[in-house]
Scaffold this active site. Structure first.
Site, mmCIF file in Angstrom:
data_model
loop_
_atom_site.group_PDB
_atom_site.id
_atom_site.type_symbol
_atom_site.label_atom_id
_atom_site.label_comp_id
_atom_site.label_asym_id
_atom_site.label_seq_id
_atom_site.Cartn_x
_atom_site.Cartn_y
_atom_site.Cartn_z
ATOM 1 N N CYS A 38 0.831 -1.103 0.187
ATOM 2 C CA CYS A 38 -0.052 -0.121 -0.115
ATOM 3 C C CYS A 38 0.739 1.301 -0.009
ATOM 4 O O CYS A 38 0.972 1.942 1.083
ATOM 5 C CB CYS A 38 -0.898 -0.069 1.170
ATOM 6 S SG CYS A 38 -2.403 1.313 0.923
ATOM 7 N N CYS A 82 -5.356 1.855 -4.565
ATOM 8 C CA CYS A 82 -4.915 2.517 -3.174
ATOM 9 C C CYS A 82 -5.989 3.902 -3.171
ATOM 10 O O CYS A 82 -6.019 4.913 -3.487
ATOM 11 C CB CYS A 82 -3.439 3.061 -3.404
ATOM 12 S SG CYS A 82 -2.764 3.954 -2.046
HETATM 13 P P1 FAD Z 1 -0.700 -11.035 4.354
HETATM 14 O O1 FAD Z 1 -2.029 -10.495 4.103
HETATM 15 O O2 FAD Z 1 0.275 -10.139 5.034
HETATM 16 O O3 FAD Z 1 -0.788 -12.394 4.785
HETATM 17 C C1 FAD Z 1 0.602 -12.960 4.749
HETATM 18 C C2 FAD Z 1 0.120 -14.534 5.689
HETATM 19 O O4 FAD Z 1 1.227 -15.241 5.424
HETATM 20 C C3 FAD Z 1 0.138 -13.953 6.907
HETATM 21 O O5 FAD Z 1 -1.060 -14.625 7.655
HETATM 22 C C4 FAD Z 1 1.274 -14.648 7.592
HETATM 23 O O6 FAD Z 1 1.138 -15.194 8.870
HETATM 24 C C5 FAD Z 1 1.767 -15.775 6.637
HETATM 25 N N1 FAD Z 1 2.985 -16.174 6.694
HETATM 26 C C6 FAD Z 1 4.197 -15.662 6.954
HETATM 27 N N2 FAD Z 1 5.301 -16.153 6.988
HETATM 28 C C7 FAD Z 1 4.791 -17.605 6.545
HETATM 29 C C8 FAD Z 1 5.417 -18.901 6.796
HETATM 30 N N3 FAD Z 1 6.877 -18.842 6.898
HETATM 31 N N4 FAD Z 1 4.582 -19.924 6.881
HETATM 32 C C9 FAD Z 1 3.198 -19.821 6.582
HETATM 33 N N5 FAD Z 1 2.563 -18.616 6.601
HETATM 34 C C10 FAD Z 1 3.407 -17.577 6.648
HETATM 35 N N6 FAD Z 1 -4.223 -2.970 0.629
HETATM 36 C C11 FAD Z 1 -5.431 -2.284 0.032
HETATM 37 O O7 FAD Z 1 -5.972 -3.019 -0.873
HETATM 38 N N7 FAD Z 1 -6.140 -1.183 0.304
HETATM 39 C C12 FAD Z 1 -5.594 -0.443 1.264
HETATM 40 O O8 FAD Z 1 -6.107 0.555 1.563
HETATM 41 C C13 FAD Z 1 -4.429 -0.980 1.970
HETATM 42 N N8 FAD Z 1 -3.966 -0.028 3.157
HETATM 43 C C14 FAD Z 1 -2.953 -0.767 3.876
HETATM 44 C C15 FAD Z 1 -2.599 -0.064 5.069
HETATM 45 C C16 FAD Z 1 -1.588 -0.611 5.744
HETATM 46 C C17 FAD Z 1 -1.217 0.238 7.117
HETATM 47 C C18 FAD Z 1 -1.125 -1.844 5.513
HETATM 48 C C19 FAD Z 1 -0.123 -2.375 6.481
HETATM 49 C C20 FAD Z 1 -1.347 -2.475 4.236
HETATM 50 C C21 FAD Z 1 -2.462 -1.963 3.637
HETATM 51 N N9 FAD Z 1 -2.797 -2.660 2.359
HETATM 52 C C22 FAD Z 1 -3.976 -2.226 1.749
HETATM 53 C C23 FAD Z 1 -2.109 -3.858 2.102
HETATM 54 C C24 FAD Z 1 -2.718 -5.320 2.053
HETATM 55 O O9 FAD Z 1 -2.823 -5.451 3.474
HETATM 56 C C25 FAD Z 1 -1.694 -6.163 1.671
HETATM 57 O O10 FAD Z 1 -1.340 -6.032 0.414
HETATM 58 C C26 FAD Z 1 -2.362 -7.670 1.806
HETATM 59 O O11 FAD Z 1 -2.752 -8.015 2.953
HETATM 60 C C27 FAD Z 1 -1.314 -8.692 0.931
HETATM 61 O O12 FAD Z 1 -2.141 -9.816 1.122
HETATM 62 P P2 FAD Z 1 -1.008 -11.188 1.406
HETATM 63 O O13 FAD Z 1 -2.072 -12.503 1.556
HETATM 64 O O14 FAD Z 1 0.224 -11.169 0.279
HETATM 65 O O15 FAD Z 1 -0.226 -10.923 2.607
#
Ligand code: FAD
Length: 425
Positions: A161, A341
């Site tokens: 983000c 965003c």
């Molecule tokens: P995550 O949701 O972070 O999930 C990753 C998962 O993998 C976690 O549960 C973690 O525990 C797990 N994991 C890590 N390591 C391991 C391992 N070794 N083995 C097994 N599991 C593991 N997005 C938007 O669309 N709009 C917004 O307005 C927005 N605002 C944001 C504001 C902030 C402050 C933040 C921090 C993020 C924001 N985002 C926004 C971004 C969004 O939250 C992420 O892009 C999204 O969560 C990505 O998904 P993901 O599953 O790749 O990662």
């Protein structure tokens, strides 16, 4: 020996959405998720926690409640990949086999890359909306700051983000303006980058707010050290000729967006590209070298905005392509790089940036409803009232909102090298 048709590493936004999308298409599919956390976070809500709009508890649910009933949950962290053996290793040494692997462990917030930062967080006026525990402290600081200097930092890309560091700043300024104290607070945006936002179309609308709030913009200012007790932050400042010097700035409030990198699980594995992210075909989200591996979310190397909005579009593409791969067919569902965003420029208005690969604008709504290049009340309602519901009840459960993924009736022409996988069994 444990083996699943589909094994997913990471039960965050991406991992859960793929499981949901797969189960909508084939309810009896044998799926397992490896996820060490007991909580699942709605991270996009943290900006609104830091802005005093949401309570922290509205952004978290028990992982067990989010995990679909039919999915086998390995409550542990993955520690390595053996793509040749079709196995993932867990921390305790257990090996889990798969026919198709989905890799979605998100990214790593690198707090330790900035000396002094970790020990300052949550005290001395140092905060970050990037942590569930700290977002409420941002709002506390915003309310208690009535004069002095507030610094908001942004590290080098890529970050998740990319708008979040400035969202925190605009919402803080909006509060200070309403309280009549903004004139007594010197607000600075210190970004390691050379532009306010990566897609130029949105910059004019943002600049109007920068002017309205009287914010000092400091480009190529990279935070390198924090001294919480002295309340000073050290920046590496680079000029147009590429010369750098270190500049120390005192602060009363410091909102930090931490440097971000690929998790070691990926960067030290055979799945990584040269920069450490999962090496994916940008359209099919299949691994470039392993036909039985797919990836999505923040850990992928696809050049989209790292957002939950991107994940919402990626998950059904991955689900479609997995079902094709399980039948021995090549992937045909296509992801166009969409990401979004919602820039919270004031309480009640958002500049809704929506764009795909190459910064191509991809508005979801007709212009009369939302012009993404202008601040919009509807976009704020979307963010505050609709998107959290859509996240928990539609996206994670695999219901597509608006349109489903584009599915070609032939293999994508430029990916002839991508092979269908051959499962010998
Ligand atoms: P995550 O949701 O972070 O999930 C990753 C998962 O993998 C976690 O549960 C973690 O525990 C797990 N994991 C890590 N390591 C391991 C391992 N070794 N083995 C097994 N599991 C593991 N997005 C938007 O669309 N709009 C917004 O307005 C927005 N605002 C944001 C504001 C902030 C402050 C933040 C921090 C993020 C924001 N985002 C926004 C971004 C969004 O939250 C992420 O892009 C999204 O969560 C990505 O998904 P993901 O599953 O790749 O990662």
């Amino acid at each position: 020996r444990k083996r699943h048709d589909v094994l997913i590493v990471g039960g965050g936004a991406a991992g859960q959405s793929v499981a949901g999308s797969l189960l909508q298409r084939q309810p009896d599919l044998d799926i397992a998720i490896i996820e060490p956390r007991s909580e699942h976070y709605y991270q996009p809500g943290w900006t609104l926690v830091g802005g005093g709009v949401f309570e922290r508890r509205e952004t978290v649910r028990q992982m067990g409640k989010v995990m679909p009933d039919s999915v086998k949950w390995y409550h542990a962290a993955a520690s390595g990949f053996r793509p040749e053996q079709q196995q993932v290793l867990l921390e305790d040494g257990e090996q889990i086999g798969y026919r198709i692997l989905v890799v979605a462990p998100g990214l790593t917030l690198d707090w330790d890359a900035i000396p002094g930062l970790r020990e300052s967080l949550g005290r001395n006026g140092v905060t970050s909306n990037y942590l569930f525990d700290l977002a409420p402290y941002t709002w506390e600081l915003v309310q208690s700051t009535r004069k002095g200097r507030a610094l908001f930092t942004q590290p080098p890309m890529p970050i998740k983000c990319a708008g979040a560091p400035q969202k925190a700043m605009y919402l803080s300024c909006d509060h200070w303006m309403r309280q009549g104290v903004l004139k007594d607070i010197e607000v600075e945006f210190c970004t390691a980058g050379a532009a306010l936002f990566g897609v130029a179309d949105y910059v004019p609308a943002l600049m109007k707010y920068v002017e309205k709030y009287g914010i000092n913009l400091n480009y190529q200012n990279n935070l390198i050290q924090v001294d919480g007790q002295a309340k000073t932050a050290l920046f590496k400042v680079t000029d147009a000729e590429g010369n750098s010097q270190e500049v120390e700035k005192p602060f009363d409030m410091l909102h930090v967006c931490p440097p971000q990198r690929s998790p070691k699980l990926i960067s030290e594995s055979p799945l990584a590209d040269a920069a450490g992210w999962i090496e994916l075909n940008p359209e099919t989200l299949q691994h470039s070298r392993f036909g039985d591996i797919f990836g999505l979310g923040d850990a992928g190397n696809t050049p989209n905005a790292k957002t939950a909005a991107a994940v919402r579009k990626q998950a059904p593409v991955v689900a479609e392509n997995i079902l094709l791969a399980l039948k021995g067919e090549a992937p045909r569902a296509i992801y166009d790089g969409y990401g979004s965003c919602p820039l919270t420029v004031e309480r009640g208005k958002i500049v809704l940036a929506e764009f795909g690969y190459g910064g191509k604008l991809q508005p979801s709504f007709p212009l009369w409803l939302v012009d993404g290049k202008e601040p919009s009340r509807f976009a704020w309602l979307l963010k505050e009232k609709m998107l959290p519901w859509i996240y928990w009840n539609a996206m994670l459960k695999g219901h597509e909102w608006m349109a489903g993924p584009e599915i070609l009736n032939h293999r994508p022409a430029d990916h002839e090298a991508t092979q269908a996988c051959d499962f010998g069994d």
